[in-house]
Design a protein around this motif. Sequence first.
Motif, PDB file in Angstrom:
ATOM      1  N   ARG A 181       1.647  37.119 -41.126  1.00  0.00           N
ATOM      2  CA  ARG A 181      -0.120  37.054 -41.179  1.00  0.00           C
ATOM      3  C   ARG A 181      -0.593  37.058 -42.797  1.00  0.00           C
ATOM      4  O   ARG A 181      -1.747  36.449 -42.830  1.00  0.00           O
ATOM      5  CB  ARG A 181      -0.516  38.559 -40.709  1.00  0.00           C
ATOM      6  N   TYR A 182      -0.034  37.332 -43.588  1.00  0.00           N
ATOM      7  CA  TYR A 182      -0.602  37.342 -44.994  1.00  0.00           C
ATOM      8  C   TYR A 182       0.158  36.242 -45.806  1.00  0.00           C
ATOM      9  O   TYR A 182       0.219  36.326 -47.038  1.00  0.00           O
ATOM     10  CB  TYR A 182      -0.340  38.759 -45.785  1.00  0.00           C
ATOM     11  N   PHE A 183       0.739  35.078 -45.130  1.00  0.00           N
ATOM     12  CA  PHE A 183       1.390  34.155 -45.725  1.00  0.00           C
ATOM     13  C   PHE A 183       0.274  32.912 -45.092  1.00  0.00           C
ATOM     14  O   PHE A 183      -0.232  32.861 -44.205  1.00  0.00           O
ATOM     15  CB  PHE A 183       2.702  33.726 -45.399  1.00  0.00           C
ATOM     16  N   PRO A 184       0.166  31.799 -46.079  1.00  0.00           N
ATOM     17  CA  PRO A 184      -0.527  30.698 -45.358  1.00  0.00           C
ATOM     18  C   PRO A 184       0.112  29.959 -43.946  1.00  0.00           C
ATOM     19  O   PRO A 184      -0.885  29.512 -43.177  1.00  0.00           O
ATOM     20  CB  PRO A 184      -0.423  29.591 -46.251  1.00  0.00           C
ATOM     21  N   ASP A 185       1.358  30.214 -43.728  1.00  0.00           N
ATOM     22  CA  ASP A 185       1.608  29.760 -42.310  1.00  0.00           C
ATOM     23  C   ASP A 185       3.103  30.386 -42.028  1.00  0.00           C
ATOM     24  O   ASP A 185       3.476  31.062 -43.029  1.00  0.00           O
ATOM     25  CB  ASP A 185       1.996  28.318 -42.545  1.00  0.00           C
ATOM     26  N   VAL A 186       3.720  30.032 -40.934  1.00  0.00           N
ATOM     27  CA  VAL A 186       5.086  30.624 -40.605  1.00  0.00           C
ATOM     28  C   VAL A 186       5.935  29.733 -41.371  1.00  0.00           C
ATOM     29  O   VAL A 186       5.732  28.786 -41.698  1.00  0.00           O
ATOM     30  CB  VAL A 186       5.229  30.569 -39.070  1.00  0.00           C
ATOM     31  N   ALA A 187       7.264  30.174 -41.422  1.00  0.00           N
ATOM     32  CA  ALA A 187       7.983  29.601 -42.026  1.00  0.00           C
ATOM     33  C   ALA A 187       9.196  28.714 -41.210  1.00  0.00           C
ATOM     34  O   ALA A 187       9.319  29.023 -40.147  1.00  0.00           O
ATOM     35  CB  ALA A 187       9.207  30.496 -42.860  1.00  0.00           C
ATOM     36  N   THR A 188       9.453  27.479 -41.681  1.00  0.00           N
ATOM     37  CA  THR A 188      10.302  26.749 -40.808  1.00  0.00           C
ATOM     38  C   THR A 188      11.842  27.065 -40.763  1.00  0.00           C
ATOM     39  O   THR A 188      12.127  28.016 -41.749  1.00  0.00           O
ATOM     40  CB  THR A 188      10.214  25.260 -41.706  1.00  0.00           C
ATOM     41  N   PRO A 189      12.650  26.938 -39.989  1.00  0.00           N
ATOM     42  CA  PRO A 189      13.985  27.245 -39.926  1.00  0.00           C
ATOM     43  C   PRO A 189      14.812  26.883 -41.308  1.00  0.00           C
ATOM     44  O   PRO A 189      15.421  27.538 -41.931  1.00  0.00           O
ATOM     45  CB  PRO A 189      14.704  26.450 -39.008  1.00  0.00           C
ATOM     46  N   GLU A 190      14.218  25.806 -41.976  1.00  0.00           N
ATOM     47  CA  GLU A 190      15.039  25.067 -42.946  1.00  0.00           C
ATOM     48  C   GLU A 190      14.558  26.187 -44.225  1.00  0.00           C
ATOM     49  O   GLU A 190      15.285  26.566 -45.170  1.00  0.00           O
ATOM     50  CB  GLU A 190      14.644  23.758 -43.501  1.00  0.00           C
ATOM     51  N   GLU A 191      13.222  26.541 -44.296  1.00  0.00           N
ATOM     52  CA  GLU A 191      12.568  27.409 -45.314  1.00  0.00           C
ATOM     53  C   GLU A 191      13.528  28.808 -45.209  1.00  0.00           C
ATOM     54  O   GLU A 191      13.806  29.269 -46.318  1.00  0.00           O
ATOM     55  CB  GLU A 191      11.183  27.574 -45.148  1.00  0.00           C
ATOM     56  N   SER A 192      13.630  29.263 -44.273  1.00  0.00           N
ATOM     57  CA  SER A 192      14.356  30.595 -43.884  1.00  0.00           C
ATOM     58  C   SER A 192      15.602  30.403 -44.287  1.00  0.00           C
ATOM     59  O   SER A 192      16.199  31.496 -45.048  1.00  0.00           O
ATOM     60  CB  SER A 192      14.177  31.168 -42.415  1.00  0.00           C
ATOM     61  N   LYS A 193      16.366  29.414 -44.131  1.00  0.00           N
ATOM     62  CA  LYS A 193      17.897  29.343 -44.350  1.00  0.00           C
ATOM     63  C   LYS A 193      17.833  29.195 -45.929  1.00  0.00           C
ATOM     64  O   LYS A 193      18.863  29.765 -46.696  1.00  0.00           O
ATOM     65  CB  LYS A 193      18.470  28.102 -43.937  1.00  0.00           C
ATOM     66  N   ALA A 194      16.869  28.492 -46.616  1.00  0.00           N
ATOM     67  CA  ALA A 194      17.012  28.458 -48.042  1.00  0.00           C
ATOM     68  C   ALA A 194      16.686  29.805 -48.602  1.00  0.00           C
ATOM     69  O   ALA A 194      17.197  29.907 -49.588  1.00  0.00           O
ATOM     70  CB  ALA A 194      15.753  27.339 -48.602  1.00  0.00           C
ATOM     71  N   PHE A 195      15.749  30.403 -48.047  1.00  0.00           N
ATOM     72  CA  PHE A 195      15.408  31.691 -48.915  1.00  0.00           C
ATOM     73  C   PHE A 195      16.754  32.618 -48.828  1.00  0.00           C
ATOM     74  O   PHE A 195      16.877  33.123 -49.870  1.00  0.00           O
ATOM     75  CB  PHE A 195      14.422  32.382 -47.919  1.00  0.00           C
ATOM     76  N   ILE A 196      17.546  32.513 -47.835  1.00  0.00           N
ATOM     77  CA  ILE A 196      18.798  33.375 -47.567  1.00  0.00           C
ATOM     78  C   ILE A 196      19.545  32.897 -48.740  1.00  0.00           C
ATOM     79  O   ILE A 196      20.277  33.655 -49.498  1.00  0.00           O
ATOM     80  CB  ILE A 196      19.298  33.542 -46.204  1.00  0.00           C
ATOM     81  N   LEU A 197      19.850  31.400 -48.505  1.00  0.00           N
ATOM     82  CA  LEU A 197      20.925  30.923 -49.721  1.00  0.00           C
ATOM     83  C   LEU A 197      20.363  31.693 -51.012  1.00  0.00           C
ATOM     84  O   LEU A 197      21.454  31.823 -52.017  1.00  0.00           O
ATOM     85  CB  LEU A 197      20.872  29.517 -49.574  1.00  0.00           C
ATOM     86  N   ASN A 198      19.097  31.222 -51.494  1.00  0.00           N
ATOM     87  CA  ASN A 198      18.801  31.567 -52.718  1.00  0.00           C
ATOM     88  C   ASN A 198      18.746  33.370 -52.997  1.00  0.00           C
ATOM     89  O   ASN A 198      19.055  33.531 -54.052  1.00  0.00           O
ATOM     90  CB  ASN A 198      17.153  31.405 -52.912  1.00  0.00           C
ATOM     91  N   ALA A 199      18.224  34.034 -52.047  1.00  0.00           N
ATOM     92  CA  ALA A 199      18.677  35.388 -51.928  1.00  0.00           C
ATOM     93  C   ALA A 199      19.947  35.792 -52.422  1.00  0.00           C
ATOM     94  O   ALA A 199      20.177  36.688 -53.350  1.00  0.00           O
ATOM     95  CB  ALA A 199      18.130  36.132 -50.729  1.00  0.00           C
ATOM     96  N   GLN A 200      20.805  35.427 -51.672  1.00  0.00           N
ATOM     97  CA  GLN A 200      22.519  35.619 -51.800  1.00  0.00           C
ATOM     98  C   GLN A 200      22.993  35.132 -53.202  1.00  0.00           C
ATOM     99  O   GLN A 200      23.470  35.793 -53.821  1.00  0.00           O
ATOM    100  CB  GLN A 200      23.234  35.290 -50.751  1.00  0.00           C
ATOM    101  N   ARG A 201      22.446  33.853 -53.733  1.00  0.00           N
ATOM    102  CA  ARG A 201      22.645  33.468 -54.808  1.00  0.00           C
ATOM    103  C   ARG A 201      22.341  34.407 -56.277  1.00  0.00           C
ATOM    104  O   ARG A 201      23.045  34.588 -56.968  1.00  0.00           O
ATOM    105  CB  ARG A 201      22.117  32.012 -55.221  1.00  0.00           C
ATOM    106  N   ASP A 202      21.065  34.829 -56.252  1.00  0.00           N
ATOM    107  CA  ASP A 202      20.783  35.933 -56.990  1.00  0.00           C
ATOM    108  C   ASP A 202      21.387  37.088 -57.017  1.00  0.00           C
ATOM    109  O   ASP A 202      21.573  37.579 -57.894  1.00  0.00           O
ATOM    110  CB  ASP A 202      19.283  36.318 -56.481  1.00  0.00           C
ATOM    111  N   ILE A 203      21.868  37.581 -55.937  1.00  0.00           N
ATOM    112  CA  ILE A 203      22.594  38.951 -55.545  1.00  0.00           C
ATOM    113  C   ILE A 203      23.913  38.564 -56.400  1.00  0.00           C
ATOM    114  O   ILE A 203      24.347  39.361 -57.288  1.00  0.00           O
ATOM    115  CB  ILE A 203      22.966  39.192 -54.164  1.00  0.00           C
ATOM    116  N   ASP A 204      24.564  37.512 -56.025  1.00  0.00           N
ATOM    117  CA  ASP A 204      26.098  37.139 -56.583  1.00  0.00           C
ATOM    118  C   ASP A 204      25.753  36.982 -58.337  1.00  0.00           C
ATOM    119  O   ASP A 204      26.700  37.577 -58.517  1.00  0.00           O
ATOM    120  CB  ASP A 204      26.447  35.777 -55.889  1.00  0.00           C
ATOM    121  N   ALA A 205      24.601  36.642 -58.638  1.00  0.00           N
ATOM    122  CA  ALA A 205      24.912  36.180 -60.097  1.00  0.00           C
ATOM    123  C   ALA A 205      24.149  37.375 -61.094  1.00  0.00           C
ATOM    124  O   ALA A 205      24.657  37.727 -61.838  1.00  0.00           O
ATOM    125  CB  ALA A 205      23.612  35.115 -60.296  1.00  0.00           C
TER     126      ALA A 205
END
Length: 187
Positions: A33-57
């Motif tokens: 609701r507080y974002f301009p739109d819903v996320a695509t499946p690709e955006e959600s997957k990219a979010f997870i990859l980036n989040a895990q990359r930050d945790i690992d680093a």
Amino acid sequence: MKYIKTKRLILRDWKESDIPKFIELNRDRDVRRYFPDVATPEESKAFILNAQRDIDARGFGLFAVENRHTKEFIGFTGIQVWEEDGPLKLHFLPSIEIGWRFAKRYWNQGFATEAARGVVKFAERNTDIREIYAYTASINYPSINIMLKLGMKKVHTFEHPSIIDGHSLKKHVVYKMDIKKRHRFKL
């Protein structure tokens, strides 16, 4: 790997099994609701990859959140670095941001606040971070309420550059907390 345990939650690395649940969470118009739109499946997957990359680093990041009792993935909470060269040109960048997002069926049960308090304690004990920021649309009262429960104070407002002029989400607020002092949260 498990990083943070609270009374009801485990904040941990992301798992392959989280992906479809996170995609579903990000396609829910109420959750977004507080974002301009819903996320695509690709955006959600990219979010997870980036989040895990930050945790690992860095040893910290936006952790997957699991219900300790049911073992279900319910959302995410964590801290991440706001880079100076990102889309936001604010005077306090670079800095550390705390954030959260949970599936709707887990709202109004204190999970986001509990997880965020766990993250603050984690940052106090395991990092040299001294300030944590959070930002959201000025009309996102549920998130602002969590910021206030954490003891954060409003420090800034800005017009989000990625949101069109006149949109109800254009105006954003920034909150900050100093974590030099230990916070006494019950988890």
